[in-house]
Design a protein around this motif. Structure first.
Motif, PDB file in Angstrom:
ATOM      1  N   LYS A 237      88.970  83.630  31.135  1.00 53.43           N
ATOM      2  CA  LYS A 237      89.010  82.295  30.578  1.00 53.43           C
ATOM      3  C   LYS A 237      88.113  81.350  31.389  1.00 53.43           C
ATOM      4  CE  LYS A 237      91.807  82.554  27.081  1.00 53.43           C
ATOM      5  NZ  LYS A 237      91.317  82.252  25.719  1.00 53.43           N
ATOM      6  N   ARG A 238      87.362  80.515  30.677  1.00 53.86           N
ATOM      7  CA  ARG A 238      86.519  79.474  31.251  1.00 53.86           C
ATOM      8  C   ARG A 238      85.551  80.037  32.290  1.00 53.86           C
ATOM      9  NH1 ARG A 238      89.580  74.160  32.913  1.00 53.86           N
ATOM     10  NH2 ARG A 238      87.417  73.420  32.736  1.00 53.86           N
ATOM     11  N   CYS A 239      85.013  81.195  32.021  1.00 49.86           N
ATOM     12  CA  CYS A 239      84.058  81.829  32.935  1.00 49.86           C
ATOM     13  C   CYS A 239      82.670  81.242  32.696  1.00 49.86           C
ATOM     14  CB  CYS A 239      84.044  83.340  32.727  1.00 49.86           C
ATOM     15  SG  CYS A 239      82.935  84.220  33.846  1.00 49.86           S
ATOM     16  N   PHE A 240      82.007  80.801  33.772  1.00 50.46           N
ATOM     17  CA  PHE A 240      80.689  80.220  33.630  1.00 50.46           C
ATOM     18  C   PHE A 240      79.895  80.411  34.922  1.00 50.46           C
ATOM     19  CE2 PHE A 240      83.541  76.956  35.188  1.00 50.46           C
ATOM     20  CZ  PHE A 240      82.836  76.347  36.223  1.00 50.46           C
ATOM     21  N   HIS A 241      78.552  80.329  34.788  1.00 49.74           N
ATOM     22  CA  HIS A 241      77.661  80.390  35.952  1.00 49.74           C
ATOM     23  C   HIS A 241      77.904  79.183  36.835  1.00 49.74           C
ATOM     24  CE1 HIS A 241      74.962  83.815  35.437  1.00 49.74           C
ATOM     25  NE2 HIS A 241      75.010  83.595  34.131  1.00 49.74           N
ATOM     26  N   ALA A 242      77.967  79.414  38.141  1.00 49.81           N
ATOM     27  CA  ALA A 242      78.081  78.330  39.111  1.00 49.81           C
ATOM     28  C   ALA A 242      77.160  78.662  40.275  1.00 49.81           C
ATOM     29  CB  ALA A 242      79.520  78.170  39.591  1.00 49.81           C
ATOM     30  N   GLY A 243      76.003  78.027  40.329  1.00 50.17           N
ATOM     31  CA  GLY A 243      75.020  78.372  41.347  1.00 50.17           C
ATOM     32  C   GLY A 243      74.521  79.788  41.147  1.00 50.17           C
ATOM     33  N   ASN A 244      74.636  80.605  42.187  1.00 53.05           N
ATOM     34  CA  ASN A 244      74.245  82.009  42.092  1.00 53.05           C
ATOM     35  C   ASN A 244      75.416  82.920  41.772  1.00 53.05           C
ATOM     36  OD1 ASN A 244      71.523  81.512  42.714  1.00 53.05           O
ATOM     37  ND2 ASN A 244      71.998  81.437  44.915  1.00 53.05           N
ATOM     38  N   GLY A 245      76.550  82.333  41.420  1.00 52.41           N
ATOM     39  CA  GLY A 245      77.733  83.127  41.131  1.00 52.41           C
ATOM     40  C   GLY A 245      78.404  82.689  39.844  1.00 52.41           C
ATOM     41  N   PHE A 246      79.726  82.827  39.827  1.00 52.68           N
ATOM     42  CA  PHE A 246      80.510  82.477  38.647  1.00 52.68           C
ATOM     43  C   PHE A 246      81.808  81.804  39.084  1.00 52.68           C
ATOM     44  CE2 PHE A 246      77.867  85.958  37.270  1.00 52.68           C
ATOM     45  CZ  PHE A 246      77.534  85.643  35.961  1.00 52.68           C
ATOM     46  N   LYS A 247      82.398  81.070  38.148  1.00 58.71           N
ATOM     47  CA  LYS A 247      83.758  80.575  38.303  1.00 58.71           C
ATOM     48  C   LYS A 247      84.540  80.926  37.046  1.00 58.71           C
ATOM     49  CE  LYS A 247      83.272  76.839  41.649  1.00 58.71           C
ATOM     50  NZ  LYS A 247      83.567  75.405  41.935  1.00 58.71           N
ATOM     51  N   ALA A 248      85.864  81.100  37.205  1.00 56.07           N
ATOM     52  CA  ALA A 248      86.711  81.457  36.069  1.00 56.07           C
ATOM     53  C   ALA A 248      88.156  81.120  36.418  1.00 56.07           C
ATOM     54  CB  ALA A 248      86.565  82.936  35.729  1.00 56.07           C
ATOM     55  N   VAL A 249      89.028  81.286  35.439  1.00 55.92           N
ATOM     56  CA  VAL A 249      90.458  81.104  35.642  1.00 55.92           C
ATOM     57  C   VAL A 249      91.077  82.443  36.033  1.00 55.92           C
ATOM     58  CG1 VAL A 249      92.654  80.547  34.519  1.00 55.92           C
ATOM     59  CG2 VAL A 249      90.610  79.189  34.023  1.00 55.92           C
ATOM     60  N   ALA A 250      91.887  82.437  37.076  1.00 60.41           N
ATOM     61  CA  ALA A 250      92.628  83.648  37.474  1.00 60.41           C
ATOM     62  C   ALA A 250      93.849  83.770  36.572  1.00 60.41           C
ATOM     63  CB  ALA A 250      93.026  83.564  38.947  1.00 60.41           C
ATOM     64  N   GLU A 251      93.627  84.297  35.365  1.00 57.00           N
ATOM     65  CA  GLU A 251      94.654  84.220  34.331  1.00 57.00           C
ATOM     66  C   GLU A 251      95.846  85.127  34.568  1.00 57.00           C
ATOM     67  OE1 GLU A 251      92.811  86.728  30.759  1.00 57.00           O
ATOM     68  OE2 GLU A 251      91.423  85.228  31.544  1.00 57.00           O
ATOM     69  N   TRP A 252      95.758  86.041  35.528  1.00 56.03           N
ATOM     70  CA  TRP A 252      96.869  86.969  35.775  1.00 56.03           C
ATOM     71  C   TRP A 252      97.969  86.356  36.632  1.00 56.03           C
ATOM     72  CZ3 TRP A 252      91.764  87.889  37.019  1.00 56.03           C
ATOM     73  CH2 TRP A 252      91.386  87.597  38.323  1.00 56.03           C
ATOM     74  N   ARG A 253      97.707  85.236  37.272  1.00 55.04           N
ATOM     75  CA  ARG A 253      98.769  84.604  38.062  1.00 55.04           C
ATOM     76  C   ARG A 253      99.256  83.351  37.364  1.00 55.04           C
ATOM     77  NH1 ARG A 253      97.262  79.920  40.309  1.00 55.04           N
ATOM     78  NH2 ARG A 253      95.069  79.596  40.895  1.00 55.04           N
ATOM     79  N   ALA A 254     100.496  82.944  37.684  1.00 50.84           N
ATOM     80  CA  ALA A 254     101.056  81.755  37.084  1.00 50.84           C
ATOM     81  C   ALA A 254     100.360  80.509  37.618  1.00 50.84           C
ATOM     82  CB  ALA A 254     102.558  81.678  37.378  1.00 50.84           C
ATOM     83  N   SER A 255     100.293  79.476  36.802  1.00 48.09           N
ATOM     84  CA  SER A 255      99.702  78.215  37.218  1.00 48.09           C
ATOM     85  C   SER A 255     100.637  77.463  38.144  1.00 48.09           C
ATOM     86  CB  SER A 255      99.398  77.360  35.986  1.00 48.09           C
ATOM     87  OG  SER A 255      99.044  76.037  36.356  1.00 48.09           O
ATOM     88  N   GLY A 256     100.096  76.977  39.247  1.00 47.07           N
ATOM     89  CA  GLY A 256     100.909  76.176  40.150  1.00 47.07           C
ATOM     90  C   GLY A 256     101.326  74.860  39.543  1.00 47.07           C
ATOM     91  N   THR A 257     100.584  74.388  38.527  1.00 45.09           N
ATOM     92  CA  THR A 257     100.912  73.132  37.851  1.00 45.09           C
ATOM     93  C   THR A 257     101.555  73.369  36.487  1.00 45.09           C
ATOM     94  OG1 THR A 257      98.665  73.055  36.931  1.00 45.09           O
ATOM     95  CG2 THR A 257      99.043  71.910  39.020  1.00 45.09           C
ATOM     96  N   ARG A 258     101.824  74.634  36.167  1.00 41.49           N
ATOM     97  CA  ARG A 258     102.450  75.035  34.894  1.00 41.49           C
ATOM     98  C   ARG A 258     101.619  74.620  33.672  1.00 41.49           C
ATOM     99  NH1 ARG A 258     107.332  77.181  35.705  1.00 41.49           N
ATOM    100  NH2 ARG A 258     108.504  76.643  37.593  1.00 41.49           N
ATOM    101  N   ARG A 259     100.312  74.539  33.855  1.00 37.12           N
ATOM    102  CA  ARG A 259      99.449  74.232  32.725  1.00 37.12           C
ATOM    103  C   ARG A 259      99.250  75.461  31.849  1.00 37.12           C
ATOM    104  NH1 ARG A 259      94.487  70.885  35.603  1.00 37.12           N
ATOM    105  NH2 ARG A 259      95.669  68.989  36.109  1.00 37.12           N
ATOM    106  N   ALA A 260      99.002  75.215  30.563  1.00 37.83           N
ATOM    107  CA  ALA A 260      98.640  76.311  29.664  1.00 37.83           C
ATOM    108  C   ALA A 260      97.325  76.918  30.136  1.00 37.83           C
ATOM    109  CB  ALA A 260      98.513  75.799  28.239  1.00 37.83           C
ATOM    110  N   LEU A 261      97.101  78.169  29.801  1.00 38.06           N
ATOM    111  CA  LEU A 261      95.947  78.906  30.317  1.00 38.06           C
ATOM    112  C   LEU A 261      94.634  78.196  30.010  1.00 38.06           C
ATOM    113  CD1 LEU A 261      95.129  81.464  31.820  1.00 38.06           C
ATOM    114  CD2 LEU A 261      95.056  82.643  29.623  1.00 38.06           C
ATOM    115  N   HIS A 262      94.492  77.666  28.789  1.00 40.40           N
ATOM    116  CA  HIS A 262      93.217  77.056  28.406  1.00 40.40           C
ATOM    117  C   HIS A 262      92.971  75.711  29.087  1.00 40.40           C
ATOM    118  CE1 HIS A 262      96.117  75.217  25.655  1.00 40.40           C
ATOM    119  NE2 HIS A 262      95.242  74.255  25.444  1.00 40.40           N
ATOM    120  N   LEU A 263      93.977  75.182  29.791  1.00 38.47           N
ATOM    121  CA  LEU A 263      93.828  73.904  30.490  1.00 38.47           C
ATOM    122  C   LEU A 263      93.712  74.073  32.002  1.00 38.47           C
ATOM    123  CD1 LEU A 263      96.489  71.772  28.564  1.00 38.47           C
ATOM    124  CD2 LEU A 263      94.015  71.794  28.213  1.00 38.47           C
TER     125      LEU A 263
END
Length: 334
Positions: A237-263
């Motif tokens: 989810k939300r995977c995108f290029h960031a500099g020479n690497g990537f950023k994404a959501v670690a969707e396998w763990r629970a959100s510390g803020t209890r947000r829905a995955l897409h947020l």
């Protein structure tokens, strides 16, 4: 009692003799607020009422049911094979749906019918046969990807149909599914190799820990140097290029803020010098990430990742060690 999907559903499942289990909110992971240790013990026994009551006090927990003790689920995600599989399988009188595909519930001999993932040699998921040691999410849990509830596809549900009244599966159902999936790229020989390597890496004594570790290290190092060839293929989810690497959501763990995955914030950072989840501070190897994202063993993660980064397990030019790992695993299984 809370008003969670678990609290609303668990009593009826328990009355039906099944093993309900809470799921961390906005995830498919067994637990109340963090992953539950040894949750699969409940595949072999029913949680007592006081345990159910304790779990029910946690707000927003989803509900799953543990498979085993005669209960089996067949999860069909691969839409092109849907019609032929449904024509081959016995009719299931209890079915559920989530984001895609369909899940069919049956009864059967879970001492003989074991869990199995049917995939192509490119690791495309086709069907999951879920038996003892597995669990599946039930309605009205909220799907972490869509934010919408799972729902029953049939009038009958697991809350009002006893195990004895579910359709029975034959003992050779795995072989029948495999035969039906050949037309869609299912490769039984590749699966056998995966299982052999899995058995081998679970018990490394036949080749030696240092040699096995060096193979995994080689794949991890090659993967860090070639992030672009495999990170996008994980479909995070939300995977995108960031500099020479990537950023994404670690969707396998629970959100510390209890947000829905897409947020959720894309806290998982991929760089050539390492992978880190800045949400919880955990560091990962590439194989670790593949295991979490694809929900597979370390051996399956290796089999998926190695060809993408240029480490071909059957190519001696990419290292005699790879050949030795496969050969030792095959001898161990034979």
């Amino acid at each position: 009692m809370g008003d969670s999907p678990f609290a609303a559903t668990a009593p009826a499942l328990l009355a039906a003799g099944l093993s309900p289990i809470p799921l961390v909110p906005n995830s498919k992971m067994p637990g109340t607020d963090t992953r539950m240790k040894n949750w699969d013990d409940w595949c072999r026994k029913v949680p007592p009422p006081n345990v159910i009551a304790g779990w029910s006090r946690y707000p927003a927990c989803g509900v799953g049911v543990c498979l085993g003790r005669g209960l089996i689920c067949i999860d069909i995600d691969f839409e092109p094979a849907m019609d032929s599989l449904l024509a081959m399988l016995p009719h299931s009188n209890v079915q559920k749906k989530g984001r895609k595909g369909i899940s069919l519930f049956y009864r059967g001999n879970t001492d003989v019918i074991r869990s199995r993932n049917f995939r192509t040699s490119e690791r495309v998921g086709l069907v999951d046969l879920l038996s003892e040691g597995k669990q599946t999410v039930l309605p009205p849990s909220i799907h972490p990807d869509t934010g919408e509830p799972y729902y029953w596809w049939t009038d009958d549900t697991l809350m009002d149909v006893s195990l004895n009244n579910l359709t029975e599966l034959p003992d050779d159902i795995a072989e029948r599914i495999g035969e039906a999936l050949k037309a869609y790229g299912y490769d039984r020989d590749f699966e056998r190799l995966s299982h052999r390597l899995g058995s081998f890496s679970a018990s490394k004594a036949s080749l030696g820990e240092p040699a096995t570790a060096s193979l995994f290290r080689a794949v991890n190092e090659r993967a860090l140097a070639n992030l672009a060839v495999w990170v996008p293929a994980l479909n995070l989810k939300r995977c995108f290029h960031a500099g020479n690497g990537f950023k994404a959501v670690a969707e396998w763990r629970a959100s510390g803020t209890r947000r829905a995955l897409h947020l959720r914030a894309p806290n998982l950072s991929f760089k050539s010098d390492g992978i880190r989840d800045f949400g919880d501070g955990r560091g990962y190897t590439p194989i670790d990430v593949v295991m979490e994202a694809r929900r597979v063993t370390n051996a399956d993660a290796l089999l998926w990742l190695a060809p993408l980064v240029g480490v071909l397990l059957d190519d001696p030019e990419n290292g005699a060690l790879a050949s030795r790992v496969v050969t030792a695993a095959m001898k161990k299984k034979a």
